[in-house]
Design an enzyme around this catalytic site. Sequence first.
Site, PDB file in Angstrom:
ATOM      1  N   ASN A   9       0.978  -1.205   0.002  1.00 17.56           N
ATOM      2  CA  ASN A   9      -0.063   0.013   0.119  1.00 17.56           C
ATOM      3  C   ASN A   9       1.088   1.340  -0.064  1.00 17.56           C
ATOM      4  OD1 ASN A   9      -1.754   2.244   0.449  1.00 17.56           O
ATOM      5  ND2 ASN A   9      -2.434   1.431   2.653  1.00 17.56           N
ATOM      6  N   LYS A  11      -0.071   4.188  -0.385  1.00 17.58           N
ATOM      7  CA  LYS A  11      -0.613   5.588   0.246  1.00 17.58           C
ATOM      8  C   LYS A  11      -0.241   6.719  -0.492  1.00 17.58           C
ATOM      9  CE  LYS A  11      -0.103   3.255   4.758  1.00 17.58           C
ATOM     10  NZ  LYS A  11      -0.075   3.376   6.166  1.00 17.58           N
ATOM     11  N   HIS A  96      -9.427   0.811   5.048  1.00 25.67           N
ATOM     12  CA  HIS A  96      -8.029   1.205   5.888  1.00 25.67           C
ATOM     13  C   HIS A  96      -8.366   2.184   7.162  1.00 25.67           C
ATOM     14  CE1 HIS A  96      -4.047   2.443   6.843  1.00 25.67           C
ATOM     15  NE2 HIS A  96      -3.672   1.312   5.989  1.00 25.67           N
ATOM     16  N   GLU A  98      -6.727   4.621   8.214  1.00 26.35           N
ATOM     17  CA  GLU A  98      -6.649   6.268   7.804  1.00 26.35           C
ATOM     18  C   GLU A  98      -7.839   6.592   6.915  1.00 26.35           C
ATOM     19  OE1 GLU A  98      -2.931   5.307   5.618  1.00 26.35           O
ATOM     20  OE2 GLU A  98      -1.928   4.728   7.564  1.00 26.35           O
ATOM     21  N   GLU A 168      -4.916  -4.892  10.622  1.00 19.05           N
ATOM     22  CA  GLU A 168      -4.035  -4.011  10.861  1.00 19.05           C
ATOM     23  C   GLU A 168      -4.386  -3.400  12.021  1.00 19.05           C
ATOM     24  OE1 GLU A 168      -2.356  -2.589   6.388  1.00 19.05           O
ATOM     25  OE2 GLU A 168      -3.899  -1.440   7.187  1.00 19.05           O
ATOM     26  N   GLY A 174       2.651   2.562  10.648  1.00 18.50           N
ATOM     27  CA  GLY A 174       3.626   3.355  10.575  1.00 18.50           C
ATOM     28  C   GLY A 174       4.299   3.951  11.969  1.00 18.50           C
ATOM     29  N   SER A 214       3.829  -2.169  10.578  1.00 14.38           N
ATOM     30  CA  SER A 214       5.082  -1.919  10.424  1.00 14.38           C
ATOM     31  C   SER A 214       5.818  -3.484  10.148  1.00 14.38           C
ATOM     32  CB  SER A 214       5.615  -1.740  12.049  1.00 14.38           C
ATOM     33  OG  SER A 214       5.095  -0.325  12.374  1.00 14.38           O
TER      34      SER A 214
END
Length: 250
Positions: A9, A11, A96, A98, A168, A174, A214
């Site tokens: 991904n 992003k 996701h 985010e 996730e 991140g 990560s």
Amino acid sequence: MRKMIVAGNWKMNTTLPEGEKLVKELVDLLSDYKGEKGIIIAPPFTHLNAVNNLITNTSIHLAAQNCASEESGAYTGEVSAAMIAATGAKYVILGHSERREYFNESGETLLRKTQLTLQNQLNPIFCIGEQLTQRESEQHEATVKKQLEETVFKLPKSDFEKLILAYEPVWAIGTGKVASPEQAQEMHAFIRQLIVEKYDEKTAENMSILYGGSCKPNNATELFSQQDVDGGLIGGASLKAEDFRAIINS
Ligand code: 13P
């Protein structure tokens, strides 16, 4: 039998020239790939068509990172599932954290996006995962269960089977703070059991459940060796061709 998959991904990273360079490096590095893992990359929308041309006849498949919750029309700035399908992409990342957090995507919206994706012969890579406070208060299982019940568990089995799931944990995305192999295995087994209860044993057994957060070359082997971890959804490390290859070869 379920498939091991490594998906990148990207992003909101890389301009088109940078993205094309990264894809060319990947194509090069993976030209003699003989492994059995499915390989997917999800660059920004603006790159999809060009990237699709670069990966023709390679082992790399293409995903978008999002799609509109409406079919077509006056929705300035949105990109529909049909538009994505026409680029040659075969997958769409949905749910996701985010997007849930920064763009307020609700369960209802995500279900609609999932349905539109499926109607356009695209396979959703559907993400779920708890926040740090939810894990600390022992709500991680309840959170993930709710996320599934509000969205993809509303699909008939014939549609649900077309999904790839990605667990996730938000606290691992991140942050460099990866879930331990035991934590990942425990959650993946929990999710698979929920699928048994909602659908059946065979559907659960065949579902690829990826781990994301990560995941790096130095921890991928141990994560992927867990019984219920069927590969990874990779953020940062998918932007470096060597690291992404190392994860694929884990
Ligand atoms: P990182 O690998 O950068 O933690 O990102 C994970 C992720 O969000 C993939 O979708």
